[in-house]
Design a protein around this motif. Structure first.
Motif, PDB file in Angstrom:
ATOM      1  N   LEU A 323      22.023  35.506  -4.450  1.00  0.00           N
ATOM      2  CA  LEU A 323      22.788  34.983  -3.326  1.00  0.00           C
ATOM      3  C   LEU A 323      24.233  35.418  -3.509  1.00  0.00           C
ATOM      4  CD1 LEU A 323      22.689  33.063  -0.792  1.00  0.00           C
ATOM      5  CD2 LEU A 323      23.669  31.341  -2.303  1.00  0.00           C
ATOM      6  N   TRP A 324      24.820  35.939  -2.431  1.00  0.00           N
ATOM      7  CA  TRP A 324      26.208  36.386  -2.457  1.00  0.00           C
ATOM      8  C   TRP A 324      27.024  35.502  -1.515  1.00  0.00           C
ATOM      9  CZ3 TRP A 324      27.492  40.588  -5.593  1.00  0.00           C
ATOM     10  CH2 TRP A 324      26.404  41.290  -6.122  1.00  0.00           C
ATOM     11  N   ALA A 325      28.183  35.078  -1.979  1.00  0.00           N
ATOM     12  CA  ALA A 325      29.024  34.183  -1.181  1.00  0.00           C
ATOM     13  C   ALA A 325      30.489  34.434  -1.534  1.00  0.00           C
ATOM     14  CB  ALA A 325      28.648  32.725  -1.426  1.00  0.00           C
ATOM     15  N   GLU A 326      31.360  33.798  -0.796  1.00  0.00           N
ATOM     16  CA  GLU A 326      32.798  34.008  -0.954  1.00  0.00           C
ATOM     17  C   GLU A 326      33.491  32.682  -1.234  1.00  0.00           C
ATOM     18  OE1 GLU A 326      36.206  36.628   1.425  1.00  0.00           O
ATOM     19  OE2 GLU A 326      34.390  35.933   2.454  1.00  0.00           O
ATOM     20  N   SER A 356      28.149  36.365 -11.783  1.00  0.00           N
ATOM     21  CA  SER A 356      29.296  37.260 -11.883  1.00  0.00           C
ATOM     22  C   SER A 356      30.221  37.047 -10.697  1.00  0.00           C
ATOM     23  CB  SER A 356      28.855  38.723 -11.968  1.00  0.00           C
ATOM     24  OG  SER A 356      27.969  39.038 -10.899  1.00  0.00           O
ATOM     25  N   ILE A 357      31.456  37.555 -10.845  1.00  0.00           N
ATOM     26  CA  ILE A 357      32.488  37.418  -9.820  1.00  0.00           C
ATOM     27  C   ILE A 357      33.107  38.792  -9.586  1.00  0.00           C
ATOM     28  CG2 ILE A 357      34.688  36.319  -9.222  1.00  0.00           C
ATOM     29  CD1 ILE A 357      33.911  34.047 -11.134  1.00  0.00           C
ATOM     30  N   TYR A 358      33.347  39.107  -8.308  1.00  0.00           N
ATOM     31  CA  TYR A 358      33.930  40.394  -7.943  1.00  0.00           C
ATOM     32  C   TYR A 358      35.216  40.171  -7.132  1.00  0.00           C
ATOM     33  CZ  TYR A 358      29.435  42.330  -9.337  1.00  0.00           C
ATOM     34  OH  TYR A 358      28.320  42.677 -10.042  1.00  0.00           O
ATOM     35  N   ARG A 359      36.177  41.041  -7.384  1.00  0.00           N
ATOM     36  CA  ARG A 359      37.427  41.037  -6.622  1.00  0.00           C
ATOM     37  C   ARG A 359      37.761  42.471  -6.257  1.00  0.00           C
ATOM     38  NH1 ARG A 359      41.887  38.023  -9.717  1.00  0.00           N
ATOM     39  NH2 ARG A 359      40.512  36.265  -9.145  1.00  0.00           N
ATOM     40  N   LEU A 397      31.160  35.932  -5.059  1.00  0.00           N
ATOM     41  CA  LEU A 397      30.318  35.337  -6.089  1.00  0.00           C
ATOM     42  C   LEU A 397      28.894  35.879  -5.992  1.00  0.00           C
ATOM     43  CD1 LEU A 397      31.359  31.603  -5.516  1.00  0.00           C
ATOM     44  CD2 LEU A 397      32.501  33.309  -6.971  1.00  0.00           C
ATOM     45  N   CYS A 398      28.327  36.214  -7.136  1.00  0.00           N
ATOM     46  CA  CYS A 398      26.917  36.597  -7.222  1.00  0.00           C
ATOM     47  C   CYS A 398      26.194  35.506  -7.990  1.00  0.00           C
ATOM     48  CB  CYS A 398      26.770  37.940  -7.929  1.00  0.00           C
ATOM     49  SG  CYS A 398      25.053  38.446  -8.188  1.00  0.00           S
TER      50      CYS A 398
END
Length: 432
Positions: A323-326, A356-359, A397-398
């Motif tokens: 699930l991917w969210a912001e 994990s977290i992406y920016r 967010l993953c």
């Protein structure tokens, strides 16, 4: 809304969660666009399926089944994706399992021709609905469960309405959910099926071991052992009634498939005219929650044995769903609000786990450490953060999920991801 172009191709727009295009866009355009959820290219939240993990799980489980002389009719209720069902069939599945008439209709319409209706369906009205479906698809081979004379009567109505003779019936044995509870109930079902000939015929026995599972592993194993013993006795009764017929012996087989195989494969081998048929569905997706725990418990029982090879199930099966969210808000120290909730992810058997977290498309190494999904509202998630967390509004967010069945059914679209993390295809689900 979904529509089709002049060539009949599905066209999608922003009315579907995850679709980033406001204008109607053919599904074939998505892989060409190089969309990466880690870059925020999808409209978040979005649910994705790791294609490599799905393939690896499928190959592993089919290898295990072949080593133990079993087959599988994967339960379509998990993804309700005709594409995935067809891929499993092409890989060697016996057919597909369904839980109700709507699911059967979806798969019949999509071209599946061997189905196991692994549930009771109700009374005469439901029987006539099923019969109409059987009449519309006369080339479909459908087998059904019955746990009472009343259920048998419903299926006799279906067979008559559908113009069928010899509709295969499996006597369902159960505890904790549906299923005949004792020898007398089993004998009553057998007698009812034989009385309904030639419309119906006895085709075997089925059970679902997951219904007797609980948090205590020792008690769960004992309960499954008792259920398998009852299933074996019921199979003997069906075999006595049908001494010369090819039969099916079926069980659920996702979380406790090793126990099912150990209990039932000797019976099938000794009989020589029976197919041991599991109905595993969620196993092909695995997860970071309930199935991760189930695989760990399986490893404690001796691991995944394939011939002379022994594998750790918790390592061999790979969670495929993400699930991917912001991040939407940082309203106070130690708290973040993210843009997903109970409408987007399973929560019945555990909350999501932040992976994990992406920016700006880059993974922030170690940034997910110590962050816990603490609570869900319908469309908001509450994340508890350690004091040193630098999580910001807009970070992607993953998350890993727990229980594939109650996550997938929240989505009309699932995005397949390749090894590079980009969208390879769009899968349409059909939950009604």
């Amino acid at each position: 809304m979904q529509m089709s172009d002049a060539k009949g191709e599905a066209v999608l727009d922003a009315t579907f969660r995850g679709v980033p295009f406001a204008a109607p866009t053919p599904a074939s355009r998505f892989p060409q666009a190089g969309l990466r959820p880690s870059h925020g290219d999808l409209a978040l939240p979005a649910l994705t399926l790791g294609e490599a993990a799905l393939r690896a799980n499928r190959a592993l489980f089919f290898r295990y089944l072949a080593a133990h002389g079993a087959e599988v009719a994967p339960h379509a209720k998990t993804p309700m994706s005709p594409e995935i069902v067809a891929e499993l069939r092409d890989a060697g599945a016996w057919g597909a399992s369904v839980a109700n008439i709507q699911q059967a209709a979806v798969l019949m319409q999509s071209g599946e021709r061997r189905l196991l209706l692994a549930n009771q369906i109700g009374g005469g009205t439901a029987g006539r609905r099923l019969g109409a479906l059987l009449a519309a698809y006369p080339d479909v081979e459908l087998s059904a469960f019955a746990d009472s004379p009343e259920a048998v009567a419903t299926l006799a109505i279906a067979a008559e309405t559908g113009g069928r003779t010899g509709l295969p019936i499996l006597v369902e044995i159960g505890d904790g959910r549906a299923g005949a509870r004792n020898d007398a109930a089993v004998a009553a079902v057998i007698a009812a099926v034989r009385a309904a000939a030639p419309r119906l015929r006895l085709a075997g026995v089925a059970t679902y071991e997951g219904a007797v599972a609980g948090p205590d592993q020792a008690k769960t194993r004992a309960a499954i052992t008792r259920l398998m013993a009852r299933t074996a006795a019921s199979f003997a009764a069906v075999r006595a009634a049908e001494p010369d017929t090819e039969l099916i012996l079926s069980a659920g087989g996702s979380a406790f498939f090793d126990l099912v195989i150990a209990a039932l494969s000797p019976i099938v081998a000794a009989d020589g005219r029976t197919t041991l048929l599991l109905r595993s569905g969620a196993i092909f997706f695995a997860d970071h929650g309930v199935y991760a725990k189930a695989f760990a418990a399986l490893d404690e029982r001796g691991g995944l044995v394939i011939g002379a090879e022994k594998l750790k199930a918790a390592e061999a099966f790979r969670p495929a769903l993400r699930l991917w969210a912001e991040v939407l808000s940082r309203p106070e120290p130690g708290l973040a609000i993210a843009g997903f909730g109970m409408r987007d992810v399973s929560f019945d058997q555990g909350l999501p786990v932040l992976l994990s977290i992406y920016r700006d498309g880059q993974e922030l190494a170690g940034a997910a450490d110590g962050i816990v999904v603490e609570k869900l509202n319908d469309q908001h998630a509450f994340l508890r953060l350690p004091p040193e967390s630098g999580l910001e509004v807009g970070d992607v967010l993953c998350l890993g999920i727990s229980h594939p069945c109650t996550c997938l059914d929240r989505w009309r679209l699932v995005f397949g991801l390749g090894e590079d993390g980009s969208v390879t295809r769009v899968l349409r689900t059909h939950f009604g």
